[in-house]
Design an enzyme around this catalytic site. Structure first.
Site, short mmCIF file in Angstrom:
data_model
loop_
_atom_site.label_atom_id
_atom_site.label_comp_id
_atom_site.label_asym_id
_atom_site.label_seq_id
_atom_site.Cartn_x
_atom_site.Cartn_y
_atom_site.Cartn_z
N ARG A 167 -4.70 -9.97 3.57
CA ARG A 167 -4.81 -9.94 2.11
C ARG A 167 -3.43 -9.59 1.56
NH1 ARG A 167 -6.22 -6.16 -1.92
NH2 ARG A 167 -7.53 -7.03 -3.58
N LYS A 202 0.83 -1.21 0.00
CA LYS A 202 0.00 0.00 0.00
C LYS A 202 0.86 1.26 0.00
CE LYS A 202 -4.39 -1.47 0.18
NZ LYS A 202 -5.28 -1.42 1.34
#
Length: 301
Positions: free
Chosen positions: A270, A236
């Protein structure tokens, strides 16, 4: 609190999270492998857009230790418009192919649209991964009709595929807790079984880097609600900005955030890099006493 400083995870309901055919007791850490069937994925740039390539990735991540897979047909960031029909075309045949090849492997469909979720669940998906905070009010009912699970994510109230701009919160973690638990309770009221509901703090979604770091640092506050917590940390922007590294150099930071989140009580992770994530989680589980070492000959042989 235990001597080692980690709160025990106590979930609502009967204490078992159910992801399709997989029962997950407190203490087990689950790797959710990402399979993006998009031509413009931020991470793999369309490497698994073709059906055969996507199925091959599923086989590979299962061998690397994935416990479930997450199928997506629309990238989260702004870009080319993808309508529901195209999203269905990209995802449903892949879900069916995965289910045929790995009948007991839990599959989640990453979508905010009820019509997409309905088709994917009929093809064999087990969980609806709603990354955009319940913008489609029918989504939970669709999951309930199929006996499926749902992930309730904090996205700061933004519409799908919207980048945050100067988002402000009096207390970002309080907002995360309030919004995700409200979505979780609404899902249960719609008929989703409580043991099939997860919450996700939504790193990067509706947040700047400082918000995502605080959500990680105080993750135990979300865990304390009793809802199983999923985190989507992999590569991210908050990792990239924190370390000032490009996309291809974010694995180390991702694994550091993964280890901290596991220690603080997250359950589902995830991930793009499955083998590295699996080893990280197994090591955390062993340190906290939830998993035995695979070999203990040092000092004994």
């Amino acid at each position: 609190m235990p001597a080692h400083g980690r709160r025990p995870v106590v979930w609502l309901g009967d204490g078992v999270l159910r992801l399709g055919a997989l029962d997950v007791p407190p203490g087990r850490l689950v790797v959710m492998a990402i399979v993006n069937r998009t031509p413009d994925s931020f991470y793999d740039r369309g490497a698994t857009y073709e059906l055969a390539a996507a199925v091959e990735r599923v086989d590979r991540v299962v061998a690397e230790g994935a416990d479930m897979v997450d199928v997506g047909g629309v990238k989260a960031a702004p870009g080319e418009d993808v309508d529901a029909a195209e999203e269905i075309r990209r995802t449903v045949d892949l879900v069916a192919a995965i289910h045929a090849a790995h009948p007991t492997l839990p599959i989640s469909i990453d979508t905010w649209r009820a019509e997409v979720a309905r088709e994917a669940l009929a093809a064999g998906a087990d969980v609806v991964n709603d990354a955009w905070g319940g913008v489609d009010p029918e989504l939970a009912a669709v999951a309930a009709e199929a006996g499926a699970g749902i992930v309730c994510t904090h996205a700061g109230g933004l519409p799908p595929r919207t980048r945050p701009h100067r988002m402000t919160y009096d207390d970002v973690v309080a907002d995360v807790v309030a919004r995700t638990t409200a979505l979780a309770e609404a899902a249960v009221a719609a008929g989703v079984h409580r043991e099939r509901v997860l919450v996700d703090p939504g790193h990067d979604f509706g947040k700047n880097t400082r918000h995502s770091l605080e959500a990680t640092r105080r993750l135990d506050e979300l865990v304390a609600t009793g809802w199983p917590v999923l985190v989507a940390l992999s590569n991210k922007d908050f990792v990239g900005e924190t370390l000032d590294v490009p996309l291809e150099e974010r694995l180390t930071g991702t694994l550091a955030a993964t280890a901290v989140s596991a220690w603080l009580g997250a359950t589902v992770f995830r991930a793009h890099d499955v083998a590295a994530t699996r080893q990280t989680l197994d090591m955390v589980a062993a340190i906290r006493g939830d998993r035995a070492p695979l070999r203990t000959t040092r000092g004994l042989a």
